[in-house]
Design a protein around this motif. Structure first.
Motif, PDB file in Angstrom:
ATOM      1  N   MET A 219      73.870  26.958 -34.261  1.00 19.56           N
ATOM      2  CA  MET A 219      74.901  26.474 -33.334  1.00 19.56           C
ATOM      3  C   MET A 219      74.757  24.994 -32.961  1.00 19.56           C
ATOM      4  SD  MET A 219      75.558  29.740 -30.828  1.00 19.56           S
ATOM      5  CE  MET A 219      76.730  31.002 -31.346  1.00 19.56           C
ATOM      6  N   PRO A 220      73.577  24.496 -32.612  1.00 22.72           N
ATOM      7  CA  PRO A 220      73.481  23.082 -32.230  1.00 22.72           C
ATOM      8  C   PRO A 220      73.872  22.111 -33.350  1.00 22.72           C
ATOM      9  CG  PRO A 220      71.521  24.290 -31.551  1.00 22.72           C
ATOM     10  CD  PRO A 220      72.287  25.190 -32.442  1.00 22.72           C
ATOM     11  N   ASN A 221      73.829  22.548 -34.590  1.00 22.79           N
ATOM     12  CA  ASN A 221      74.190  21.667 -35.705  1.00 22.79           C
ATOM     13  C   ASN A 221      75.688  21.366 -35.752  1.00 22.79           C
ATOM     14  OD1 ASN A 221      71.501  21.683 -36.599  1.00 22.79           O
ATOM     15  ND2 ASN A 221      71.832  23.507 -37.846  1.00 22.79           N
ATOM     16  N   TYR A 222      76.485  22.229 -35.116  1.00 22.28           N
ATOM     17  CA  TYR A 222      77.933  22.065 -35.190  1.00 22.28           C
ATOM     18  C   TYR A 222      78.620  22.133 -33.822  1.00 22.28           C
ATOM     19  CZ  TYR A 222      77.277  22.834 -40.177  1.00 22.28           C
ATOM     20  OH  TYR A 222      76.858  22.723 -41.478  1.00 22.28           O
ATOM     21  N   CYS A 223      78.006  22.789 -32.859  1.00 15.89           N
ATOM     22  CA  CYS A 223      78.737  23.162 -31.643  1.00 15.89           C
ATOM     23  C   CYS A 223      78.194  22.567 -30.353  1.00 15.89           C
ATOM     24  CB  CYS A 223      78.748  24.685 -31.515  1.00 15.89           C
ATOM     25  SG  CYS A 223      79.470  25.529 -32.933  1.00 15.89           S
ATOM     26  N   THR A 224      77.318  21.590 -30.417  1.00 17.28           N
ATOM     27  CA  THR A 224      76.782  21.009 -29.195  1.00 17.28           C
ATOM     28  C   THR A 224      77.914  20.481 -28.318  1.00 17.28           C
ATOM     29  OG1 THR A 224      74.715  20.394 -30.287  1.00 17.28           O
ATOM     30  CG2 THR A 224      75.267  19.216 -28.261  1.00 17.28           C
ATOM     31  N   TYR A 225      77.880  20.883 -27.047  1.00 12.61           N
ATOM     32  CA  TYR A 225      78.854  20.511 -26.016  1.00 12.61           C
ATOM     33  C   TYR A 225      80.214  21.190 -26.191  1.00 12.61           C
ATOM     34  CZ  TYR A 225      75.495  16.688 -25.323  1.00 12.61           C
ATOM     35  OH  TYR A 225      74.359  15.956 -25.128  1.00 12.61           O
ATOM     36  N   ARG A 226      80.410  21.980 -27.228  1.00 11.19           N
ATOM     37  CA  ARG A 226      81.706  22.626 -27.447  1.00 11.19           C
ATOM     38  C   ARG A 226      81.862  23.832 -26.526  1.00 11.19           C
ATOM     39  NH1 ARG A 226      84.544  20.571 -31.883  1.00 11.19           N
ATOM     40  NH2 ARG A 226      83.531  18.590 -32.430  1.00 11.19           N
ATOM     41  N   ARG A 227      83.086  24.084 -26.084  1.00 12.69           N
ATOM     42  CA  ARG A 227      83.347  25.160 -25.126  1.00 12.69           C
ATOM     43  C   ARG A 227      83.282  26.548 -25.746  1.00 12.69           C
ATOM     44  NH1 ARG A 227      88.710  23.559 -21.935  1.00 12.69           N
ATOM     45  NH2 ARG A 227      88.325  25.663 -21.128  1.00 12.69           N
ATOM     46  N   GLY A 228      83.273  26.627 -27.060  1.00 14.50           N
ATOM     47  CA  GLY A 228      83.161  27.914 -27.729  1.00 14.50           C
ATOM     48  C   GLY A 228      82.628  27.735 -29.132  1.00 14.50           C
ATOM     49  N   CYS A 229      81.933  28.735 -29.642  1.00 17.27           N
ATOM     50  CA  CYS A 229      81.361  28.632 -30.985  1.00 17.27           C
ATOM     51  C   CYS A 229      81.065  30.028 -31.514  1.00 17.27           C
ATOM     52  CB  CYS A 229      80.073  27.812 -30.956  1.00 17.27           C
ATOM     53  SG  CYS A 229      79.266  27.598 -32.567  1.00 17.27           S
ATOM     54  N   ARG A 230      81.278  30.196 -32.819  1.00 16.20           N
ATOM     55  CA  ARG A 230      80.879  31.414 -33.519  1.00 16.20           C
ATOM     56  C   ARG A 230      80.177  31.035 -34.807  1.00 16.20           C
ATOM     57  NH1 ARG A 230      86.092  35.337 -33.595  1.00 16.20           N
ATOM     58  NH2 ARG A 230      87.158  33.503 -32.763  1.00 16.20           N
ATOM     59  N   VAL A 231      79.055  31.672 -35.080  1.00 24.15           N
ATOM     60  CA  VAL A 231      78.399  31.581 -36.380  1.00 24.15           C
ATOM     61  C   VAL A 231      78.399  32.999 -36.946  1.00 24.15           C
ATOM     62  CG1 VAL A 231      76.303  31.040 -37.654  1.00 24.15           C
ATOM     63  CG2 VAL A 231      76.991  29.605 -35.717  1.00 24.15           C
ATOM     64  N   ILE A 232      79.045  33.168 -38.092  1.00 25.29           N
ATOM     65  CA  ILE A 232      79.260  34.494 -38.660  1.00 25.29           C
ATOM     66  C   ILE A 232      78.601  34.582 -40.029  1.00 25.29           C
ATOM     67  CG2 ILE A 232      81.009  36.152 -39.415  1.00 25.29           C
ATOM     68  CD1 ILE A 232      82.956  34.789 -37.462  1.00 25.29           C
ATOM     69  N   TYR A 233      77.725  35.547 -40.180  1.00 26.01           N
ATOM     70  CA  TYR A 233      77.158  35.903 -41.477  1.00 26.01           C
ATOM     71  C   TYR A 233      77.729  37.252 -41.892  1.00 26.01           C
ATOM     72  CZ  TYR A 233      73.577  32.400 -40.273  1.00 26.01           C
ATOM     73  OH  TYR A 233      72.908  31.257 -39.923  1.00 26.01           O
ATOM     74  N   THR A 234      77.349  37.710 -43.074  1.00 25.80           N
ATOM     75  CA  THR A 234      77.785  39.032 -43.506  1.00 25.80           C
ATOM     76  C   THR A 234      77.098  40.134 -42.710  1.00 25.80           C
ATOM     77  OG1 THR A 234      78.293  38.230 -45.727  1.00 25.80           O
ATOM     78  CG2 THR A 234      77.937  40.592 -45.491  1.00 25.80           C
ATOM     79  N   SER A 235      75.843  39.931 -42.327  1.00 24.91           N
ATOM     80  CA  SER A 235      75.097  40.978 -41.632  1.00 24.91           C
ATOM     81  C   SER A 235      75.090  40.848 -40.116  1.00 24.91           C
ATOM     82  CB  SER A 235      73.645  41.009 -42.137  1.00 24.91           C
ATOM     83  OG  SER A 235      73.591  41.447 -43.482  1.00 24.91           O
ATOM     84  N   CYS A 236      75.512  39.719 -39.576  1.00 23.96           N
ATOM     85  CA  CYS A 236      75.492  39.550 -38.128  1.00 23.96           C
ATOM     86  C   CYS A 236      76.358  38.367 -37.719  1.00 23.96           C
ATOM     87  CB  CYS A 236      74.059  39.349 -37.610  1.00 23.96           C
ATOM     88  SG  CYS A 236      73.375  37.696 -37.947  1.00 23.96           S
ATOM     89  N   MET A 237      76.526  38.218 -36.430  1.00 19.56           N
ATOM     90  CA  MET A 237      77.206  37.039 -35.898  1.00 19.56           C
ATOM     91  C   MET A 237      76.708  36.775 -34.483  1.00 19.56           C
ATOM     92  SD  MET A 237      79.633  37.899 -33.333  1.00 19.56           S
ATOM     93  CE  MET A 237      81.086  36.950 -33.636  1.00 19.56           C
ATOM     94  N   ALA A 238      76.878  35.525 -34.032  1.00 17.75           N
ATOM     95  CA  ALA A 238      76.580  35.133 -32.658  1.00 17.75           C
ATOM     96  C   ALA A 238      77.760  34.315 -32.148  1.00 17.75           C
ATOM     97  CB  ALA A 238      75.289  34.325 -32.579  1.00 17.75           C
ATOM     98  N   ARG A 239      78.081  34.491 -30.882  1.00 16.05           N
ATOM     99  CA  ARG A 239      79.280  33.837 -30.336  1.00 16.05           C
ATOM    100  C   ARG A 239      79.114  33.575 -28.852  1.00 16.05           C
ATOM    101  NH1 ARG A 239      85.340  36.674 -30.261  1.00 16.05           N
ATOM    102  NH2 ARG A 239      86.470  34.922 -29.298  1.00 16.05           N
ATOM    103  N   TYR A 240      79.660  32.451 -28.391  1.00 16.91           N
ATOM    104  CA  TYR A 240      79.805  32.224 -26.952  1.00 16.91           C
ATOM    105  C   TYR A 240      81.165  31.606 -26.670  1.00 16.91           C
ATOM    106  CZ  TYR A 240      78.901  27.164 -27.486  1.00 16.91           C
ATOM    107  OH  TYR A 240      78.973  25.841 -27.840  1.00 16.91           O
TER     108      TYR A 240
END
Length: 268
Positions: A214-235
């Motif tokens: 997440m910090p590589n792409y979403c620092t300071y952003r109001r929302g972010c999702r990182v999605i893999y085939t086996s899992c995901m994380a979101r805020y």
């Protein structure tokens, strides 16, 4: 003073009803579709894939299912899963939409995957079940920065560290939901979600890897999702998950807000 015409009042009423009606886009509009390993001249393989896809739309109360069909070079495996917090009716809608999407978009491909807010479906001509997969990476980042970026980033990282830790502790059944209060008006909502075929330890590692991205792409952003085939994380800064019992009205959790996000695909 002239009164409003009945036709105008009807139009205003209809617009208001559309604005407040529960939105189903989380269940029926894909976030992403991935098709690979094209094949030709193998009708038996396509038949096996079609059989698998048909088997992946189970009864409305089933949130996870797997399927196999065919033998040898014509064999196919499949997996379908809904997020454990959503209403069963939305799960059924999502899986039906996923089946249609893969059948239409990935015909002639031996590997097909589709992601929605509420569910995930996959098939392959190789047995992938039980194997953690973080190769394909999809990142959705909100195009808006937080109004208090430093404090927001601190709170978000604290929140998602808890999500990653709980994903591997064995008590969450592959679905973690957390919140973090930033101030009197802002709450950050965090979620981690894994497919049920991987172990608890693999789930924790997978979600931790997504959070670390997440910090590589979403620092300071109001929302972010990182999605893999086996899992995901979101805020997000709005509620997008349901209570534990899954009985909330389908309008209670917000949809993808797709127009506000930038999409990044890695390792496609």
């Amino acid at each position: 003073m002239a009164s409003s015409s009945p036709a105008l009042l009807l139009m205003v009423f209809a617009a208001a009803m559309v604005a407040i009606s529960p939105q189903l886009c989380s269940a029926v509009e894909p976030i992403a579709t991935y098709c690979s390993k094209n094949f030709t001249g193998s009708p038996q393989k396509q038949k096996s894939i079609n059989q698998v896809l048909s088997s992946l739309v189970p009864s409305p109360t089933t949130f996870y299912t797997t399927a196999t069909a065919g033998r040898g070079a014509a064999a196919a495996w499949g997996q379908a899963q809904c997020r454990g917090d959503i209403p069963a009716s939305d799960c059924a809608l999502c899986l039906a939409a996923a089946q249609r999407e893969l059948a239409a978009a990935c015909s002639g491909s031996a590997d097909g995957r589709v992601w929605y807010d509420y569910c995930f479906m996959r098939y392959d001509d190789a047995d992938f079940l039980g194997l953690p997969d973080t190769g394909y990476t999809l990142i959705l980042l909100n195009t808006m920065n937080a109004s208090n970026p430093v404090a927001f980033d601190r709170a978000e990282r604290k929140l998602m560290a808890r999500v990653a830790k709980r994903a591997g502790d064995g008590e969450e059944a592959g679905l973690v939901r957390e919140t973090e209060k930033l101030d009197g008006t802002t709450t950050i909502y965090g979620l981690g979600w894994c497919t049920k075929d991987i172990s608890t330890q693999s789930c924790g590692l997978c979600v931790a890897q997504a959070v670390a991205e997440m910090p590589n792409y979403c620092t300071y952003r109001r929302g972010c999702r990182v999605i893999y085939t086996s899992c995901m994380a979101r805020y997000e800064t709005y509620p997008f998950f349901f209570p534990v019992d899954g009985k909330a009205d389908s309008g209670a959790a917000s949809s993808s807000h797709a127009g506000e996000y930038q999409k990044v695909v890695l390792n496609a």
